[in-house]
Design a protein around this motif. Structure first.
Motif, mmCIF file in Angstrom:
data_model
loop_
_atom_site.group_PDB
_atom_site.id
_atom_site.type_symbol
_atom_site.label_atom_id
_atom_site.label_comp_id
_atom_site.label_asym_id
_atom_site.label_seq_id
_atom_site.Cartn_x
_atom_site.Cartn_y
_atom_site.Cartn_z
ATOM 1 N N PRO A 21 0.794 -1.237 0.000
ATOM 2 C CA PRO A 21 0.000 0.000 0.000
ATOM 3 C C PRO A 21 0.820 1.277 0.000
ATOM 4 O O PRO A 21 0.553 2.197 -0.778
ATOM 5 N N LEU A 33 -5.754 3.975 -4.508
ATOM 6 C CA LEU A 33 -5.765 2.940 -3.476
ATOM 7 C C LEU A 33 -7.181 2.620 -3.035
ATOM 8 O O LEU A 33 -8.055 3.482 -3.025
ATOM 9 N N THR A 34 -7.413 1.366 -2.672
ATOM 10 C CA THR A 34 -8.706 0.968 -2.124
ATOM 11 C C THR A 34 -8.824 1.489 -0.701
ATOM 12 O O THR A 34 -7.837 1.924 -0.092
ATOM 13 N N ASN A 35 -10.040 1.434 -0.155
ATOM 14 C CA ASN A 35 -10.238 1.856 1.237
ATOM 15 C C ASN A 35 -9.374 1.040 2.183
ATOM 16 O O ASN A 35 -8.806 1.565 3.145
ATOM 17 N N ALA A 36 -9.286 -0.265 1.921
ATOM 18 C CA ALA A 36 -8.476 -1.136 2.778
ATOM 19 C C ALA A 36 -7.005 -0.742 2.717
ATOM 20 O O ALA A 36 -6.304 -0.730 3.735
ATOM 21 N N GLU A 37 -6.519 -0.409 1.535
ATOM 22 C CA GLU A 37 -5.120 -0.020 1.401
ATOM 23 C C GLU A 37 -4.827 1.301 2.103
ATOM 24 O O GLU A 37 -3.785 1.460 2.745
ATOM 25 N N GLN A 57 -9.016 -4.809 6.120
ATOM 26 C CA GLN A 57 -10.201 -5.389 5.492
ATOM 27 C C GLN A 57 -11.189 -5.886 6.535
ATOM 28 O O GLN A 57 -12.409 -5.717 6.399
#
Length: 237
Positions: A21, A33-37, A57
């Motif tokens: 990330p 980036l994804t929310n998790a990243e 996650q």
């Protein structure tokens, strides 16, 4: 954390550099980036046997996404396995900065002109809720959304919702107008008698307080009803 024999969780350091990330943020920018990243970058480390990506996650799943995570108080976050006091405080601070940034850019706030605009604010999300929930959308003098607050959850009707609760945050925020928004988990958005009475009581209280109740939307599965549009609970509508 108990794991079955042979079960293994890869750590972030074992990922290729292009998939880490922080490295992805440096090379590609935060917006990809994804929310998790993004959460993983904030949290920095995972737990024994669990990477920070797995932890991020698990947070999103447990709290129902970023909205649920933002609503959680510090004590609740600290009790989540894998966070603790330091990580919970860092996460809460980051989410609060995001909230303040949104408030600092009023030109980018959603504007409520129609029931469809209100539905866009939170309707799609509320349609997925398994429990009935009542929210109040606070508006400024230009009908821009200040924020949305949840005031009741469970069985929402005029007998169980204190009218004062509907206006508490509006008074604190000096909001001149509000919109009521609640869901019917059955999927049928047809307003009940209790919905109409709650609307009527809220409109009358708002008139005394100098806070206009713009509308009351009932959310179903993929559709909604506007009580103002239907002429229910609103005088001369």
């Amino acid at each position: 954390m108990h794991r079955a024999p042979g079960e293994y969780h890869i750590s972030v350091k074992e990922l290729p550099a292009s998939e880490r990330p922080r490295e992805r943020l440096r090379q590609l920018g935060a917006d990809v980036l994804t929310n998790a990243e993004l959460l993983a970058v904030i949290l920095n480390t995972g737990t024994r046997g669990e990477s920070v990506l797995d932890l991020a996650q698990r947070l999103l799943v447990s709290f129902g996404g970023l909205v649920g995570l933002a609503r959680a108080d510090l004590v609740t976050l600290q009790q989540f396995h894998g966070l603790g006091e330091a990580k919970a405080a860092k996460l809460k601070a980051a989410l609060e900065l995001g909230r303040r940034l949104a408030l600092a850019q009023p030109e980018e706030r959603p504007v409520v002109r129609t029931p469809e605009d209100v539905y866009t604010v939170a309707g799609a999300e509320m349609a997925l809720l398994e429990q009935e929930q009542l929210r109040v959308v606070l508006l400024d003098t230009r009908n821009r959304v200040l924020r949305t607050v949840t005031v009741a959850q469970g069985h929402v009707n005029g007998a169980q919702v204190r009218i004062a609760e509907l206006f508490r945050e509006a008074i604190r925020a000096n909001a001149p107008a509000i919109v009521l928004l609640h869901n019917h988990p059955s999927g049928d958005p047809t307003p009940s008698h209790a919905d109409i009475e709650l609307t009527r009581s809220a409109v009358q209280a708002g008139q005394l307080l100098g806070i206009e109740v713009i509308d009351h939307l009932v959310i179903g599965h993929g559709r909604f009803c506007s009580l103002r549009r239907l002429g229910l609970g609103f005088p001369n509508s």
